[in-house]
Design an enzyme around this catalytic site. Structure first.
Site, PDB file in Angstrom:
ATOM      1  N   TYR A 146      -7.617   4.874  11.401  1.00 14.19           N
ATOM      2  CA  TYR A 146      -6.693   5.825  10.787  1.00 14.19           C
ATOM      3  C   TYR A 146      -5.510   5.064  10.151  1.00 14.19           C
ATOM      4  O   TYR A 146      -5.457   3.828  10.214  1.00 14.19           O
ATOM      5  CB  TYR A 146      -6.205   6.843  11.833  1.00 14.19           C
ATOM      6  CG  TYR A 146      -7.297   7.742  12.362  1.00 14.19           C
ATOM      7  CD1 TYR A 146      -7.967   8.611  11.498  1.00 14.19           C
ATOM      8  CD2 TYR A 146      -7.673   7.733  13.702  1.00 14.19           C
ATOM      9  CE1 TYR A 146      -8.978   9.444  11.974  1.00 14.19           C
ATOM     10  CE2 TYR A 146      -8.680   8.562  14.175  1.00 14.19           C
ATOM     11  CZ  TYR A 146      -9.336   9.411  13.311  1.00 14.19           C
ATOM     12  OH  TYR A 146     -10.329  10.229  13.774  1.00 14.19           O
ATOM     13  N   HIS A 194     -14.039   4.402  12.587  1.00 16.86           N
ATOM     14  CA  HIS A 194     -15.089   5.401  12.397  1.00 16.86           C
ATOM     15  C   HIS A 194     -16.149   4.947  11.409  1.00 16.86           C
ATOM     16  O   HIS A 194     -17.251   5.456  11.414  1.00 16.86           O
ATOM     17  CB  HIS A 194     -14.490   6.739  11.966  1.00 16.86           C
ATOM     18  CG  HIS A 194     -13.793   7.446  13.096  1.00 16.86           C
ATOM     19  ND1 HIS A 194     -14.344   7.572  14.357  1.00 16.86           N
ATOM     20  CD2 HIS A 194     -12.593   8.052  13.164  1.00 16.86           C
ATOM     21  CE1 HIS A 194     -13.510   8.212  15.137  1.00 16.86           C
ATOM     22  NE2 HIS A 194     -12.432   8.513  14.447  1.00 16.86           N
ATOM     23  N   ARG A 248      -1.636   3.439  20.885  1.00 17.99           N
ATOM     24  CA  ARG A 248      -3.077   3.174  20.982  1.00 17.99           C
ATOM     25  C   ARG A 248      -3.439   2.096  19.974  1.00 17.99           C
ATOM     26  O   ARG A 248      -3.393   2.305  18.760  1.00 17.99           O
ATOM     27  CB  ARG A 248      -3.898   4.436  20.742  1.00 17.99           C
ATOM     28  CG  ARG A 248      -5.366   4.187  21.051  1.00 17.99           C
ATOM     29  CD  ARG A 248      -6.148   5.450  21.244  1.00 17.99           C
ATOM     30  NE  ARG A 248      -7.498   5.135  21.677  1.00 17.99           N
ATOM     31  CZ  ARG A 248      -8.487   6.003  21.660  1.00 17.99           C
ATOM     32  NH1 ARG A 248      -8.284   7.236  21.273  1.00 17.99           N
ATOM     33  NH2 ARG A 248      -9.688   5.639  22.057  1.00 17.99           N
ATOM     34  N   GLN A 284     -23.912  15.468  21.070  1.00 19.80           N
ATOM     35  CA  GLN A 284     -24.518  16.609  20.373  1.00 19.80           C
ATOM     36  C   GLN A 284     -23.593  17.806  20.208  1.00 19.80           C
ATOM     37  O   GLN A 284     -23.564  18.422  19.158  1.00 19.80           O
ATOM     38  CB  GLN A 284     -25.770  17.063  21.133  1.00 19.80           C
ATOM     39  CG  GLN A 284     -27.046  16.568  20.514  1.00 19.80           C
ATOM     40  CD  GLN A 284     -28.245  17.015  21.307  1.00 19.80           C
ATOM     41  OE1 GLN A 284     -28.723  16.281  22.170  1.00 19.80           O
ATOM     42  NE2 GLN A 284     -28.738  18.200  21.044  1.00 19.80           N
ATOM     43  N   GLU A 288      -9.005   3.167  15.533  1.00 23.31           N
ATOM     44  CA  GLU A 288     -10.113   3.964  14.964  1.00 23.31           C
ATOM     45  C   GLU A 288     -10.139   4.008  13.435  1.00 23.31           C
ATOM     46  O   GLU A 288     -10.856   4.804  12.846  1.00 23.31           O
ATOM     47  CB  GLU A 288     -10.039   5.407  15.503  1.00 23.31           C
ATOM     48  CG  GLU A 288     -10.976   5.763  16.613  1.00 23.31           C
ATOM     49  CD  GLU A 288     -10.822   4.983  17.908  1.00 23.31           C
ATOM     50  OE1 GLU A 288      -9.729   4.472  18.208  1.00 23.31           O
ATOM     51  OE2 GLU A 288     -11.828   4.879  18.617  1.00 23.31           O
TER      52      GLU A 288
HETATM   53  P1  NAP Z   1     -38.673  18.955  15.477  1.00 20.35           P
HETATM   54  O1  NAP Z   1     -37.320  18.439  15.269  1.00 20.35           O
HETATM   55  O2  NAP Z   1     -38.958  20.362  15.188  1.00 20.35           O
HETATM   56  O3  NAP Z   1     -39.646  18.013  14.618  1.00 20.35           O
HETATM   57  C1  NAP Z   1     -41.014  18.235  14.555  1.00 20.35           C
HETATM   58  C2  NAP Z   1     -41.611  17.375  13.442  1.00 20.35           C
HETATM   59  O4  NAP Z   1     -42.972  17.681  13.333  1.00 20.35           O
HETATM   60  C3  NAP Z   1     -40.986  17.637  12.113  1.00 20.35           C
HETATM   61  O5  NAP Z   1     -40.637  16.354  11.586  1.00 20.35           O
HETATM   62  C4  NAP Z   1     -42.061  18.322  11.278  1.00 20.35           C
HETATM   63  O6  NAP Z   1     -41.900  17.728  10.015  1.00 20.35           O
HETATM   64  C5  NAP Z   1     -43.342  18.002  12.003  1.00 20.35           C
HETATM   65  N1  NAP Z   1     -44.261  19.144  12.122  1.00 20.35           N
HETATM   66  C6  NAP Z   1     -43.975  20.402  12.503  1.00 20.35           C
HETATM   67  N2  NAP Z   1     -45.073  21.160  12.526  1.00 20.35           N
HETATM   68  C7  NAP Z   1     -46.094  20.360  12.146  1.00 20.35           C
HETATM   69  C8  NAP Z   1     -47.486  20.566  11.969  1.00 20.35           C
HETATM   70  N3  NAP Z   1     -48.043  21.752  12.197  1.00 20.35           N
HETATM   71  N4  NAP Z   1     -48.236  19.519  11.566  1.00 20.35           N
HETATM   72  C9  NAP Z   1     -47.686  18.324  11.326  1.00 20.35           C
HETATM   73  N5  NAP Z   1     -46.368  18.065  11.478  1.00 20.35           N
HETATM   74  C10 NAP Z   1     -45.586  19.076  11.881  1.00 20.35           C
HETATM   75  O7  NAP Z   1     -39.148  18.731  16.949  1.00 20.35           O
HETATM   76  P2  NAP Z   1     -39.004  17.487  17.928  1.00 20.35           P
HETATM   77  O8  NAP Z   1     -38.902  16.189  17.231  1.00 20.35           O
HETATM   78  O9  NAP Z   1     -40.120  17.668  18.876  1.00 20.35           O
HETATM   79  O10 NAP Z   1     -37.647  17.724  18.649  1.00 20.35           O
HETATM   80  C11 NAP Z   1     -37.406  18.921  19.375  1.00 20.35           C
HETATM   81  C12 NAP Z   1     -35.917  19.112  19.529  1.00 20.35           C
HETATM   82  O11 NAP Z   1     -35.429  18.157  20.448  1.00 20.35           O
HETATM   83  C13 NAP Z   1     -35.142  18.889  18.254  1.00 20.35           C
HETATM   84  O12 NAP Z   1     -34.818  20.090  17.630  1.00 20.35           O
HETATM   85  C14 NAP Z   1     -33.900  18.218  18.687  1.00 20.35           C
HETATM   86  O13 NAP Z   1     -32.818  19.138  18.738  1.00 20.35           O
HETATM   87  C15 NAP Z   1     -34.149  17.747  20.079  1.00 20.35           C
HETATM   88  N6  NAP Z   1     -34.050  16.290  20.087  1.00 20.35           N
HETATM   89  C16 NAP Z   1     -33.050  15.679  19.403  1.00 20.35           C
HETATM   90  C17 NAP Z   1     -32.962  14.311  19.416  1.00 20.35           C
HETATM   91  C18 NAP Z   1     -31.884  13.599  18.651  1.00 20.35           C
HETATM   92  O14 NAP Z   1     -31.121  14.208  17.920  1.00 20.35           O
HETATM   93  N7  NAP Z   1     -31.765  12.291  18.754  1.00 20.35           N
HETATM   94  C19 NAP Z   1     -33.875  13.570  20.110  1.00 20.35           C
HETATM   95  C20 NAP Z   1     -34.892  14.222  20.776  1.00 20.35           C
HETATM   96  C21 NAP Z   1     -34.979  15.581  20.752  1.00 20.35           C
HETATM   97  P3  NAP Z   1     -42.892  17.907   8.813  1.00 20.35           P
HETATM   98  O15 NAP Z   1     -43.420  19.283   8.951  1.00 20.35           O
HETATM   99  O16 NAP Z   1     -42.064  17.700   7.589  1.00 20.35           O
HETATM  100  O17 NAP Z   1     -43.902  16.833   8.973  1.00 20.35           O
HETATM  101 FE1  SF4 Z   2     -20.207  15.362  24.301  1.00 21.98          FE
HETATM  102 FE2  SF4 Z   2     -20.875  16.760  26.459  1.00 21.98          FE
HETATM  103 FE3  SF4 Z   2     -22.694  15.176  25.276  1.00 21.98          FE
HETATM  104 FE4  SF4 Z   2     -20.624  14.154  26.651  1.00 21.98          FE
HETATM  105  S1  SF4 Z   2     -22.310  15.389  27.466  1.00 21.98           S
HETATM  106  S2  SF4 Z   2     -21.318  13.490  24.664  1.00 21.98           S
HETATM  107  S3  SF4 Z   2     -19.010  15.602  26.168  1.00 21.98           S
HETATM  108  S4  SF4 Z   2     -21.730  16.983  24.413  1.00 21.98           S
END
Ligand code: NAP
Ligand code: SF4
Length: 671
Positions: A167, A253, A215, A340, A165
């Protein structure tokens, strides 16, 4: 017998392992919470009760400057042994075996005093390391042996010497980080001398009936890393130096190839593990992206390894091994490789838990308790929050009715699973289905309930988990036929043209872009993954790398965000870079700091830095966040009926399954 390889015992260095399942070492930062040793003991003993054959602790440094971060774990004095005995005695009572991992973080240690073979800073650490003197290297070898001896006194069954990894030890073995000209640098033999001296010194100090696991980095995934031929030769020398078992680590990493995220196909690294296995006669452990008994069984059956290491899968389900033994594998709460709640939290200085199992790392806060009074509970909404609540409450003896307006359960999880690399969400849906049935939850699909219906049925408790609806932003022309919602795109209800603008760049905006331009098979098929990320299995390729081949797409995608900051800042630390790299390769444009002016037949009109632009596109996809669906909650409030509210219905802002499942589980164990 199903899983006959996985369930067969193994005798090694005087230890009798009941099966081939190993809980891999994982940095959890549990030690930073209150009552750390009680928590660590509870965390590991819960896994021992779940019958995993061997547990490896998170890494303990042999010296204070080798810790992962400020306040990190190290073991270098007898005064610390009492705390460790608390852990080993609990594991013993639970019938398990635990091995202490010795990990010196080298130039990855997030402390100002960090040290390395050469004074070369890692791009993932702000602190530059100091180069160790030759005398210090020899002393460090003795420190590893001293920590191993202390581990033996504390009642551990063995030690694992962490050599992968990226280290410290790995920094000695690879030429890119080792520019020394003493006996520990230069030639291949000199670079591998440090780990070989450590193995020999540890073995000498602990005697023969104490497990010594090494490892090895089975593939460095770093330019200038070891070749396959060198890794095989090194493995042979590790065996000769006195190791009982070789575990395998994948990548560093700081590698620019994903190694454990969901973007990596299951079992993708078996070829690297097999290379080690073929070189030695001692048992070899496979690791990384092994999350189901089928994948694990296949790896052992194919002869690529003798044991399998699963770290995150044991966070997700401490009873993994027991369920394999009982033939109840469909009840396994599978790790979906989202990172996450585990790695992303660790990388941002928080404590690890698990998205699918919020009890992980918090065992002492979740005693299992049957409810004092069995209640009739209505849960409205069959998404992640509603299902998690229903399962946990019914497990405690409550009678739960789960109402869902749609024809299927799952809510937002049904969309999440459509994104490339998120196929694993199917496992979470399978787990929920199986457990709802097991605990006798009554499910009423296609049922939109009102406050009157709930009142008529006279439930003792009502839990509103009605989730969210996608936000419709106030943009002129938002009802134009070109405009699509993210849920219509991901579900396949609407087809999408060859040129697309995505409004909103949160997790879902990125997922939709990935869905529109990237190849789904890259996360499902190892060969496609190797091509896309430039992984080489050639004997002579340094670090196991070659030139990647980009997936070609004719679709043109533009992403927009109103905030002026760089895109993707809110994405997970361990996965956001993967998404960004994929979209960059697919030429997705990213424009920040925009104001949307309108949408019409011409396309998207927007302003940036005071200048108006129009972008001609076939479709505009709204990924602009969500708002809570609170219609039922408002009805209940008006009718003065008491209720609980969880998940997206509670707060839509930055809703994710992690918060929803955690909130649901905590409510269920207290209701
Ligand atoms: P979000 O993270 O809250 O993003 C919403 C986006 O829309 C923002 O980029 C915001 O940026 C824009 N927005 C908000 N209100 C707006 C408005 N009235 N008009 C125009 N643009 C607007 O929501 P999401 O993408 O739907 O995700 C929801 C949740 O799902 C996230 O919090 C996340 O935890 C989870 N999720 C995570 C992942 C990942 O980490 N890979 C993947 C999928 C879902 P601007 O206002 O700057 O434009
Ligand atoms: Fe980590 Fe749990 Fe997501 Fe697996 S399911 S990657 S252990 S948070």
């Amino acid at each position: 017998m199903a899983y006959k390889n996985l369930l067969s015992p193994l005798r090694v260095a005087g230890a009798e392992l009941p099966n081939r399942m190993v809980m891999g070492a994982m940095h959890t930062r549990i030690e930073t919470l209150d009552r750390p040793h009680e928590r660590l003991a509870a965390f590991y003993s819960r896994r021992a009760e779940g019958e995993v054959g061997l547990i490896l602790t998170g890494g303990y440094s042999p010296t204070p400057e080798g810790v992962m971060d400020e306040g990190g774990l190290f073991l270098n004095s007898k005064q610390q042994l009492e705390d460790h005995r608390q852990i080993t005695s609990e594991i013993g009572k639970a019938g398990g075996k635990i091995v202490l991992q010795i990990l010196h973080a080298g130039r990855y240690a997030k402390v100002a005093e960090c040290v390395a073979p050469s004074a070369k800073k890692a791009r993932i650490n702000v602190f530059p390391p100091r180069a160790l003197s030759t005398l210090e290297v020899w002393r460090l070898i003795e420190s590893f042996a001293h920590t191993a001896e202390l581990a033996q006194s504390a009642g551990y069954a063995g030690v694992e010497i962490m050599g992968s990894e990226g280290y410290l030890i790995n920094e000695f073995t690879a030429a890119i980080t080792n520019e020394r000209d003493d006996e520990f640098g230069g030639s291949f033999d000199a670079r591998i001398r440090f780990p070989l001296e450590i193995v020999a010194a540890v073995r000498k100090r602990v005697g023969k009936d104490f497990l010594v696991i090494y490892r090895i980095s089975a593939i460095d995934l770093m330019e200038g890393g070891m070749t396959r031929a060198e890794i095989a030769e090194f493995a042979r020398r590790v065996e000769a130096a006195g190791a009982d078992v070789i575990n395998t680590g994948i990548g560093w990493h700081e590698s620019s190839v994903p190694t454990i995220a969901a973007a990596v196909p299951r079992g993708a690294w078996v070829a690297a593990v097999r290379n080690v296995k073929q070189a030695v006669s001692i048992p070899v452990i496979a690791s990384n992206r092994i999350n189901t008994p089928d994948v694990a069984e296949e790896i052992i059956a194919s002869g690529a390894a003798d044991l399998v290491s699963m770290a995150r899968p044991l966070l997700a389900d401490p009873d993994f091994a027991k369920k394999v033994r009982l033939g109840a594998t469909d009840e396994i709460n599978t790790c979906i490789a989202c990172n996450q709640a585990c790695l992303d939290r660790i990388f941002t200085d928080r404590t690890a838990t698990c998205l699918v199992n919020p009890r992980a790392g918090h065992e002492i806060e979740f005693p299992s308790r049957t409810a004092e009074k069995a209640k009739n509970i209505a849960v409205i909404g069959g998404g992640a929050a509603g299902m998690a609540f229903a399962i946990n409450a019914s497990e405690r003896g409550h009678k739960v009715v789960l109402f869902e307006a749609e024809a299927v359960l799952g809510g937002q999880l049904n969309l999440a699973k459509q994104a490339p690399g998120k196929n694993e969400f199917n496992e979470l849906l399978r787990y929920f289905d199986v457990m709802l049935a097991k605990h006798g939850v009554e499910i009423r699909l296609n049922t939109r309930v009102t406050a009157d219906v709930l009142k008529a049925e006279n439930f003792d408790e009502i839990v509103v988990a009605t989730g969210i609806v996608p936000r419709k932003p106030q943009i002129p022309g938002v009802d134009h036929p070109k405009v699509l919602r993210y849920d219509d795109v991901l579900s396949g209800r609407q087809s999408v043209g060859g040129s697309v603008a995505i409004l909103g760049a949160g997790g879902i905006g990125f997922d939709v872009a990935d869905f529109l331009v990237c190849a789904h098979e890259e996360s499902l098929n190892s060969e496609s993954f190797y091509r896309a990320w430039g992984v080489s299995l050639d004997e002579a390729s340094a670090g196991g790398l070659k030139q990647p081949i980009n997936h070609s797409t004719s679709r043109v995608v533009h992403m927009f965000q109103r905030k002026a900051e760089s895109m993707g800042r809110g994405l997970g630390k361990s996965t956001g870079w993967i998404l960004k790299a994929k979209l960059k390769k697919a030429n997705v444009s990213m424009t920040v700091g925009v104001t949307y002016e309108g949408i019409d037949d011409e396309g998207l009109h927007y302003v940036i830095d005071g200048t108006s632009h129009v972008l001609a596109v076939d479709n505009i996809v709204l990924c602009t966040g969500q708002v809570s669906e609170r219609g039922l909650a408002e009805q209940l409030q008006d009718a003065e009926i008491k209720f609980h509210i969880i998940g997206g219905a509670y707060v839509a802002e930055e809703l994710d399954a992690l918060r929803a499942i955690d909130q649901a589980t905590r409510l269920a164990v207290n209701i």
